[in-house]
Design an enzyme around this catalytic site. Structure first.
Site, PDB file in Angstrom:
ATOM      1  N   ALA A  31       9.374  23.856   3.876  1.00  0.00           N
ATOM      2  CA  ALA A  31       8.502  24.913   3.350  1.00  0.00           C
ATOM      3  C   ALA A  31       9.253  26.226   3.137  1.00  0.00           C
ATOM      4  O   ALA A  31       8.985  26.948   2.171  1.00  0.00           O
ATOM      5  CB  ALA A  31       7.317  25.125   4.288  1.00  0.00           C
ATOM      6  N   GLU A  33      12.108  26.730   2.089  1.00  0.00           N
ATOM      7  CA  GLU A  33      12.918  26.668   0.873  1.00  0.00           C
ATOM      8  C   GLU A  33      12.079  26.680  -0.407  1.00  0.00           C
ATOM      9  O   GLU A  33      12.615  26.779  -1.514  1.00  0.00           O
ATOM     10  CB  GLU A  33      13.816  25.428   0.897  1.00  0.00           C
ATOM     11  CG  GLU A  33      14.879  25.447   1.978  1.00  0.00           C
ATOM     12  CD  GLU A  33      14.349  25.109   3.379  1.00  0.00           C
ATOM     13  OE1 GLU A  33      15.005  25.513   4.361  1.00  0.00           O
ATOM     14  OE2 GLU A  33      13.281  24.470   3.500  1.00  0.00           O
ATOM     15  N   GLU A  60       3.562  25.169  19.200  1.00  0.00           N
ATOM     16  CA  GLU A  60       3.378  26.034  20.374  1.00  0.00           C
ATOM     17  C   GLU A  60       4.048  27.394  20.214  1.00  0.00           C
ATOM     18  O   GLU A  60       3.762  28.312  20.971  1.00  0.00           O
ATOM     19  CB  GLU A  60       3.920  25.328  21.616  1.00  0.00           C
ATOM     20  CG  GLU A  60       3.139  24.081  21.975  1.00  0.00           C
ATOM     21  CD  GLU A  60       3.699  23.377  23.200  1.00  0.00           C
ATOM     22  OE1 GLU A  60       4.457  24.003  23.969  1.00  0.00           O
ATOM     23  OE2 GLU A  60       3.371  22.196  23.366  1.00  0.00           O
ATOM     24  N   THR A  61       4.936  27.530  19.220  1.00  0.00           N
ATOM     25  CA  THR A  61       5.619  28.807  18.989  1.00  0.00           C
ATOM     26  C   THR A  61       5.083  29.452  17.719  1.00  0.00           C
ATOM     27  O   THR A  61       4.276  28.870  17.002  1.00  0.00           O
ATOM     28  CB  THR A  61       7.139  28.608  18.850  1.00  0.00           C
ATOM     29  OG1 THR A  61       7.397  27.907  17.626  1.00  0.00           O
ATOM     30  CG2 THR A  61       7.707  27.825  20.033  1.00  0.00           C
ATOM     31  N   HIS A  63       6.788  30.011  15.074  1.00  0.00           N
ATOM     32  CA  HIS A  63       7.665  29.666  13.955  1.00  0.00           C
ATOM     33  C   HIS A  63       6.891  29.349  12.672  1.00  0.00           C
ATOM     34  O   HIS A  63       7.198  29.892  11.597  1.00  0.00           O
ATOM     35  CB  HIS A  63       8.576  28.500  14.329  1.00  0.00           C
ATOM     36  CG  HIS A  63       9.510  28.120  13.230  1.00  0.00           C
ATOM     37  ND1 HIS A  63      10.617  28.880  12.915  1.00  0.00           N
ATOM     38  CD2 HIS A  63       9.498  27.094  12.357  1.00  0.00           C
ATOM     39  CE1 HIS A  63      11.246  28.316  11.891  1.00  0.00           C
ATOM     40  NE2 HIS A  63      10.579  27.230  11.540  1.00  0.00           N
ATOM     41  N   ARG A 102      -7.624  18.797   4.350  1.00  0.00           N
ATOM     42  CA  ARG A 102      -7.173  19.622   3.230  1.00  0.00           C
ATOM     43  C   ARG A 102      -6.227  18.906   2.264  1.00  0.00           C
ATOM     44  O   ARG A 102      -6.081  19.322   1.122  1.00  0.00           O
ATOM     45  CB  ARG A 102      -6.521  20.888   3.766  1.00  0.00           C
ATOM     46  CG  ARG A 102      -7.561  21.839   4.337  1.00  0.00           C
ATOM     47  CD  ARG A 102      -6.990  22.807   5.340  1.00  0.00           C
ATOM     48  NE  ARG A 102      -8.014  23.695   5.876  1.00  0.00           N
ATOM     49  CZ  ARG A 102      -8.853  23.378   6.851  1.00  0.00           C
ATOM     50  NH1 ARG A 102      -8.820  22.171   7.388  1.00  0.00           N
ATOM     51  NH2 ARG A 102      -9.741  24.245   7.295  1.00  0.00           N
TER      52      ARG A 102
END
Length: 129
Positions: A31, A33, A60-61, A63, A102
């Site tokens: 994603a 890129e 969990e982060t 990012h 989705r």
């Protein structure tokens, strides 16, 4: 698992709305890129609209959220700089159920929505010009 159905649904919808339209598929390794790929395509000046599709699964982060924010801003900047509609279909979801709804479910399919937005935006710009 989820991105290909998004692409397939977008492709099918474009063919329904604009039969005979030329659709070119360009893949990126991730994603983050996507904006570079979109910018490279936009610089060609050959396309009436560009659809960026992808999926980020929140972990969990932070990012995924950071990537999503960066992608969102970059896609907007590219669209404005090149005066080409760039449809943002890079989804940030919390779990696989949201991704399934989705990307695969026909009722909430973001690929279909992205295709409709791309065709509408391209038609609008064509009318303005």
């Amino acid at each position: 698992k989820f991105t290909q159905p998004l692409v397939d649904n977008a492709y099918q919808e474009i063919n329904l709305l604009e039969p005979g339209a030329t659709v070119t598929l360009i893949s990126t390794p991730g994603a983050f890129e996507i904006p570079l790929g979109v910018q490279t395509v936009a610089e060609l000046g050959r396309y009436q609209a560009i659809i960026a599709l992808g999926l980020l699964l929140q972990g969990e982060t932070a990012h995924a959220a950071l990537v999503a924010e960066s992608v969102t801003r970059a896609l907007l900047d590219i669209s404005l700089a090149h005066r080409t509609p760039v449809i943002h279909g890079v989804l940030l979801v919390e779990n696989e159920d949201q991704a399934r709804a989705r990307c695969i479910d026909p009722e909430f399919n973001r690929g279909v929505e992205a295709a409709r937005a791309a065709v509408a935006a391209a038609r609008t710009l064509r009318d303005i010009k």
